[in-house]
Design a protein around this motif. Sequence first.
Motif, PDB file in Angstrom:
ATOM      1  N   ALA A  15      11.447  -7.974 -21.383  1.00  0.00           N
ATOM      2  CA  ALA A  15      10.138  -7.570 -21.886  1.00  0.00           C
ATOM      3  C   ALA A  15       9.696  -6.312 -21.151  1.00  0.00           C
ATOM      4  CB  ALA A  15       9.131  -8.691 -21.667  1.00  0.00           C
ATOM      5  N   PRO A  16       9.078  -5.348 -21.851  1.00  0.00           N
ATOM      6  CA  PRO A  16       8.690  -4.089 -21.195  1.00  0.00           C
ATOM      7  C   PRO A  16       7.636  -4.321 -20.119  1.00  0.00           C
ATOM      8  CG  PRO A  16       7.729  -4.251 -23.382  1.00  0.00           C
ATOM      9  CD  PRO A  16       8.695  -5.386 -23.272  1.00  0.00           C
ATOM     10  N   PRO A  17       7.598  -3.471 -19.106  1.00  0.00           N
ATOM     11  CA  PRO A  17       6.576  -3.603 -18.059  1.00  0.00           C
ATOM     12  C   PRO A  17       5.193  -3.307 -18.637  1.00  0.00           C
ATOM     13  CG  PRO A  17       7.804  -1.569 -17.784  1.00  0.00           C
ATOM     14  CD  PRO A  17       8.510  -2.345 -18.870  1.00  0.00           C
ATOM     15  N   PRO A  18       4.137  -3.650 -17.895  1.00  0.00           N
ATOM     16  CA  PRO A  18       2.781  -3.478 -18.432  1.00  0.00           C
ATOM     17  C   PRO A  18       2.433  -2.056 -18.819  1.00  0.00           C
ATOM     18  CG  PRO A  18       2.767  -4.938 -16.552  1.00  0.00           C
ATOM     19  CD  PRO A  18       4.138  -4.374 -16.629  1.00  0.00           C
ATOM     20  N   GLY A  19       3.087  -1.093 -18.256  1.00  0.00           N
ATOM     21  CA  GLY A  19       2.745   0.295 -18.565  1.00  0.00           C
ATOM     22  C   GLY A  19       3.050   1.155 -17.362  1.00  0.00           C
ATOM     23  N   PRO A  20       2.789   2.438 -17.468  1.00  0.00           N
ATOM     24  CA  PRO A  20       3.063   3.326 -16.337  1.00  0.00           C
ATOM     25  C   PRO A  20       2.349   2.842 -15.088  1.00  0.00           C
ATOM     26  CG  PRO A  20       2.463   4.564 -18.296  1.00  0.00           C
ATOM     27  CD  PRO A  20       2.155   3.145 -18.590  1.00  0.00           C
ATOM     28  N   ILE A  21       3.092   2.695 -14.001  1.00  0.00           N
ATOM     29  CA  ILE A  21       2.489   2.290 -12.738  1.00  0.00           C
ATOM     30  C   ILE A  21       1.879   3.507 -12.076  1.00  0.00           C
ATOM     31  CG2 ILE A  21       2.963   1.317 -10.452  1.00  0.00           C
ATOM     32  CD1 ILE A  21       5.262  -0.225 -11.698  1.00  0.00           C
ATOM     33  N   PRO A  22       0.635   3.413 -11.644  1.00  0.00           N
ATOM     34  CA  PRO A  22       0.005   4.571 -11.002  1.00  0.00           C
ATOM     35  C   PRO A  22       0.821   5.070  -9.821  1.00  0.00           C
ATOM     36  CG  PRO A  22      -1.569   2.793 -11.372  1.00  0.00           C
ATOM     37  CD  PRO A  22      -0.216   2.246 -11.662  1.00  0.00           C
ATOM     38  N   ALA A  23       0.705   6.350  -9.565  1.00  0.00           N
ATOM     39  CA  ALA A  23       1.412   6.916  -8.416  1.00  0.00           C
ATOM     40  C   ALA A  23       1.000   6.186  -7.154  1.00  0.00           C
ATOM     41  CB  ALA A  23       1.101   8.406  -8.293  1.00  0.00           C
ATOM     42  N   ALA A  24       1.978   6.043  -6.252  1.00  0.00           N
ATOM     43  CA  ALA A  24       1.711   5.337  -4.998  1.00  0.00           C
ATOM     44  C   ALA A  24       0.625   6.065  -4.218  1.00  0.00           C
ATOM     45  CB  ALA A  24       2.987   5.250  -4.169  1.00  0.00           C
ATOM     46  N   PRO A  25      -0.348   5.325  -3.689  1.00  0.00           N
ATOM     47  CA  PRO A  25      -1.398   5.966  -2.890  1.00  0.00           C
ATOM     48  C   PRO A  25      -0.861   6.396  -1.538  1.00  0.00           C
ATOM     49  CG  PRO A  25      -1.613   3.587  -2.808  1.00  0.00           C
ATOM     50  CD  PRO A  25      -0.500   3.882  -3.784  1.00  0.00           C
ATOM     51  N   ASP A  26      -1.681   7.101  -0.828  1.00  0.00           N
ATOM     52  CA  ASP A  26      -1.299   7.455   0.533  1.00  0.00           C
ATOM     53  C   ASP A  26      -1.084   6.182   1.323  1.00  0.00           C
ATOM     54  OD1 ASP A  26      -1.524  10.119  -0.076  1.00  0.00           O
ATOM     55  OD2 ASP A  26      -3.638  10.232   0.570  1.00  0.00           O
ATOM     56  N   PRO A  27      -0.109   6.192   2.248  1.00  0.00           N
ATOM     57  CA  PRO A  27       0.167   4.988   3.035  1.00  0.00           C
ATOM     58  C   PRO A  27      -1.084   4.469   3.728  1.00  0.00           C
ATOM     59  CG  PRO A  27       1.858   6.639   3.398  1.00  0.00           C
ATOM     60  CD  PRO A  27       0.780   7.306   2.610  1.00  0.00           C
ATOM     61  N   ILE A  28      -1.199   3.149   3.749  1.00  0.00           N
ATOM     62  CA  ILE A  28      -2.332   2.515   4.419  1.00  0.00           C
ATOM     63  C   ILE A  28      -2.017   2.349   5.891  1.00  0.00           C
ATOM     64  CG2 ILE A  28      -3.606   0.341   4.611  1.00  0.00           C
ATOM     65  CD1 ILE A  28      -3.328   0.034   1.622  1.00  0.00           C
ATOM     66  N   THR A  29      -2.916   2.709   6.701  1.00  0.00           N
ATOM     67  CA  THR A  29      -2.770   2.491   8.137  1.00  0.00           C
ATOM     68  C   THR A  29      -3.407   1.161   8.480  1.00  0.00           C
ATOM     69  OG1 THR A  29      -2.870   4.854   8.582  1.00  0.00           O
ATOM     70  CG2 THR A  29      -3.268   3.369  10.442  1.00  0.00           C
ATOM     71  N   VAL A  30      -2.598   0.258   9.022  1.00  0.00           N
ATOM     72  CA  VAL A  30      -3.089  -1.073   9.349  1.00  0.00           C
ATOM     73  C   VAL A  30      -3.580  -1.086  10.791  1.00  0.00           C
ATOM     74  CG1 VAL A  30      -2.479  -3.487   9.558  1.00  0.00           C
ATOM     75  CG2 VAL A  30      -1.497  -2.109   7.707  1.00  0.00           C
ATOM     76  N   HIS A  31      -4.788  -1.541  10.966  1.00  0.00           N
ATOM     77  CA  HIS A  31      -5.359  -1.605  12.307  1.00  0.00           C
ATOM     78  C   HIS A  31      -5.371  -3.037  12.798  1.00  0.00           C
ATOM     79  CE1 HIS A  31      -6.615   2.583  11.946  1.00  0.00           C
ATOM     80  NE2 HIS A  31      -7.108   2.288  10.742  1.00  0.00           N
TER      81      HIS A  31
ATOM     82  N   GLY B  67       0.795  -1.222   0.000  1.00  0.00           N
ATOM     83  CA  GLY B  67       0.000   0.000   0.000  1.00  0.00           C
ATOM     84  C   GLY B  67       0.821   1.262   0.000  1.00  0.00           C
ATOM     85  N   SER B  68       2.042   1.213   0.510  1.00  0.00           N
ATOM     86  CA  SER B  68       2.868   2.412   0.628  1.00  0.00           C
ATOM     87  C   SER B  68       3.749   2.664  -0.581  1.00  0.00           C
ATOM     88  CB  SER B  68       3.766   2.286   1.867  1.00  0.00           C
ATOM     89  OG  SER B  68       4.728   1.259   1.668  1.00  0.00           O
ATOM     90  N   GLY B  69       3.930   1.657  -1.416  1.00  0.00           N
ATOM     91  CA  GLY B  69       4.849   1.795  -2.548  1.00  0.00           C
ATOM     92  C   GLY B  69       6.248   1.327  -2.239  1.00  0.00           C
ATOM     93  N   ALA B  70       6.488   0.847  -1.002  1.00  0.00           N
ATOM     94  CA  ALA B  70       7.827   0.369  -0.651  1.00  0.00           C
ATOM     95  C   ALA B  70       8.214  -0.867  -1.460  1.00  0.00           C
ATOM     96  CB  ALA B  70       7.887   0.064   0.853  1.00  0.00           C
ATOM     97  N   TRP B  71       7.234  -1.542  -2.026  1.00  0.00           N
ATOM     98  CA  TRP B  71       7.533  -2.731  -2.825  1.00  0.00           C
ATOM     99  C   TRP B  71       8.321  -2.412  -4.091  1.00  0.00           C
ATOM    100  CZ3 TRP B  71       5.124  -3.321  -7.768  1.00  0.00           C
ATOM    101  CH2 TRP B  71       4.156  -2.351  -8.066  1.00  0.00           C
ATOM    102  N   ARG B  72       8.338  -1.113  -4.471  1.00  0.00           N
ATOM    103  CA  ARG B  72       9.045  -0.733  -5.697  1.00  0.00           C
ATOM    104  C   ARG B  72       9.920   0.495  -5.489  1.00  0.00           C
ATOM    105  NH1 ARG B  72       5.860   3.426  -8.203  1.00  0.00           N
ATOM    106  NH2 ARG B  72       3.749   3.574  -7.336  1.00  0.00           N
ATOM    107  N   ASP B  73      10.367   0.715  -4.240  1.00  0.00           N
ATOM    108  CA  ASP B  73      11.194   1.897  -3.995  1.00  0.00           C
ATOM    109  C   ASP B  73      12.661   1.610  -4.319  1.00  0.00           C
ATOM    110  OD1 ASP B  73      12.179   0.389  -1.880  1.00  0.00           O
ATOM    111  OD2 ASP B  73      11.178   1.567  -0.314  1.00  0.00           O
ATOM    112  N   ASP B  74      13.522   2.597  -4.062  1.00  0.00           N
ATOM    113  CA  ASP B  74      14.939   2.467  -4.425  1.00  0.00           C
ATOM    114  C   ASP B  74      15.623   1.344  -3.665  1.00  0.00           C
ATOM    115  OD1 ASP B  74      14.644   4.550  -6.160  1.00  0.00           O
ATOM    116  OD2 ASP B  74      15.521   6.061  -4.821  1.00  0.00           O
ATOM    117  N   LYS B  75      15.252   1.159  -2.408  1.00  0.00           N
ATOM    118  CA  LYS B  75      15.857   0.080  -1.617  1.00  0.00           C
ATOM    119  C   LYS B  75      15.515  -1.276  -2.204  1.00  0.00           C
ATOM    120  CE  LYS B  75      16.022  -1.789   3.089  1.00  0.00           C
ATOM    121  NZ  LYS B  75      15.504  -1.657   4.479  1.00  0.00           N
ATOM    122  N   ALA B  76      14.250  -1.449  -2.588  1.00  0.00           N
ATOM    123  CA  ALA B  76      13.838  -2.707  -3.210  1.00  0.00           C
ATOM    124  C   ALA B  76      14.547  -2.908  -4.542  1.00  0.00           C
ATOM    125  CB  ALA B  76      12.324  -2.720  -3.404  1.00  0.00           C
ATOM    126  N   ALA B  77      14.711  -1.846  -5.301  1.00  0.00           N
ATOM    127  CA  ALA B  77      15.386  -1.949  -6.601  1.00  0.00           C
ATOM    128  C   ALA B  77      16.852  -2.334  -6.440  1.00  0.00           C
ATOM    129  CB  ALA B  77      15.264  -0.626  -7.346  1.00  0.00           C
TER     130      ALA B  77
END
Length: 748
Positions: free
Chosen positions: A732-748, A675-685
């Motif tokens: 192979a090219p990625p599926p297309g532009p990835i949408p901007a990361a949403p606001d971080p999800i707060t997990v309850h 939800g935060s976009g950390a799955w594709r950030d610079d550290k993950a890369a």
Amino acid sequence: MPRLSLIVPAYKVQGYLAECLDSVLGQDFSDFELIGVNDCSPDGSGAIFDEYARRDSRVRVIHLTENVGLGPARNAGLEQARGDYVLFLDSDDTLSEGALSAIAARLEATGDPDVLVYDYARTYWDGRVQPNNRAELLKQEGPDVFRLADRPRLLELLQIVWNKAYRREFVERWGFTFPPGYYEDAPWTFSTLISAERIAVLDRVVVHYRQRREGGNILRTTSRKHFDIFEQYDRVFAFVDEHPEFAQWHEPLFRKMANHYLTLLERPDRLPASARAEFYERASADYRKRLPGDFQRPAGPWGHKYALLHRGSYMAMSSALRANAVRRKVRTRAAAAISRSRRGALGVFYHSQLRLPLDDNLALFAAYWNRSVSCNPAAIAAEVGRLAPHIRRVWAVRADAVDKVPAGVDYVTVGSREYWAALARAKYLVNNVNWADAVVKREGQIHVQTHHGTPLKSMGLDQQKYPASTDMDFDKLLRRCDRWDYSISSNRFSTAVWERVYPCAYTSLETGYPRNDILLRATAEDVRRARADLGLAEGTTAFLYLPTHREYQHSFVPRLDLAKVAERLGPDVTLLVRGHYFYKSSPRLADMQSAGRIVDVSGHPEVEQLYLAADGLITDYSSAMFDYANLDRPIVIFADDWETYSVVRGTYFDILKEAPGAVATTQDELIGLLGSGAWRDDKAAAARAAFRKRFCDFDDGHAAERVVRRVFLGESPEDLPPVIPLEERTPAPPPGPIPAAPDPITVH
């Protein structure tokens, strides 16, 4: 200056070298240097040395520009040694725990002798450990130091160099070096022992001497190179003749020579049949030339053999050897009877087909225990159709999977007469698992083992260490693997693992995995089509969730609450789930499926198409991560049971520390990452880049072509398309532009 210098030459030992080096560098004694000598090895041995040198300053590496053989390679290391003592370790052997501490303590206790002799034990693939049958010669009794004349029975030990520590000043003073050849240990061992003024022994197993099942010891091969033994004993006696003070050793060394020659003659797998008479004549000439004047032959059978060698009658010796062969044949008669019985059980029809000629233009393919037309065999079959269309391609398919065979694919049903005929007569058999035990490997048939993944979990013989994960019969496993002619690998890491855990006489083909070619050759249109086939809307972020099997669970246990994950990630995210994860249904899960937020792709015939369609991969310990990494797209590791999995199954590295991207160990943590976009950030890369560098060696889009040209068209390795460097590949090219990361999800 270090106390000890360990010299480790390496040539084609990538499957064992890391274990050897770990056994040295993990010792509790640290005052040593390790000199690795890469004898121009064509495999990954040199790279393994370099990696260890980067991690540990005690390791130095010498890269030879041409292959010189074991003796000269040891000399190269000897020239660089700086330690008080020099030790030699073969690169497929290991040191026992605490070995170097024991050596150092014994050297100090005995006042730095010229030579310290220590014990070893043979270790086998099935876990057996066989003590040295001359271990009693190393008992620490009597004076701490002595000369060989005080304990001459030390000559009864194998003439090996790696069970001794040599004082470097002593070696340099005498100018000892290794000659080239097969039997280079003999001149060094005999010369050092008879010239040493102070010898000590250590009654402790220091070296675990690996008895490799296939291809490990060049002395166990059938070759004319065994004639090298004559030159080596020429060197031994030349050394004695040059030093009159060692004249007393002429007779003991003569006995060693005669025993050695006779042993080679008696072994049926050493000398080619056409060379045995010639070898005997040379051995007999040496015997007569060096026979001591007052020599007394031993009593019993050995005395008779000495007499035959002295007489020089090859016919008499050959008759004696034939008598021994008859006795061996009698001992194996029971085993042969069992083999005949097994063959009879295979069926009259199959064996009638085995007597017919091979069909040089027939190839039989199978995948995943005959369940599908897929994976590496399918990619190879397609390339055979392109490059070698004269070869008929047939698939072996189970009766319950026939409806899944693609249109136009020729197949035979497992168990049918057509199936057994194809197995018996096809020249090429290609599979990503092993063929059944009943299959007979015919002379002239070519078996290609493609494998179906890069191993994170322990495989093959390594599973013996984790009995809770398997009930495998390892002896039967290796007999199945004995049929392989080629083993396909996608990276050097896999090659090293396969060669160690499946120790058989195949050739490793470092071609890349054919099934991954499409990941490097697919176009943007191919990606669009793959997504459209799955019903993915434009702008949707699709995660492929692909977990692996757990041996410690007897039934399916969901790792994730899929409905909750999909709900938390929002309507713009789709989970493509491949596995048995709809074990229990629920209204909420059904709603998510009907809305297209969760798509069950377990039955999809081509996982490669799922890779192309997905924006990112979520997995735990599946080999899918290694394949998907070729796309250079984000990978998330969900490892909620890593401690249990790694202990029960065993793994080759810690996925939490060497992951190809972001890591989550709880469901809430996973939702937060996605939800935060950390799955594709610079550290993950950055983590993915390191992972790709390590595991994406050969997958460049041309793997299938290399396999077909090498195996089916017989081209030489030098003529195959060279591997494109990783940095020059275009996935192979990625599926297309990835949408901007949403606001971080707060997990309850």
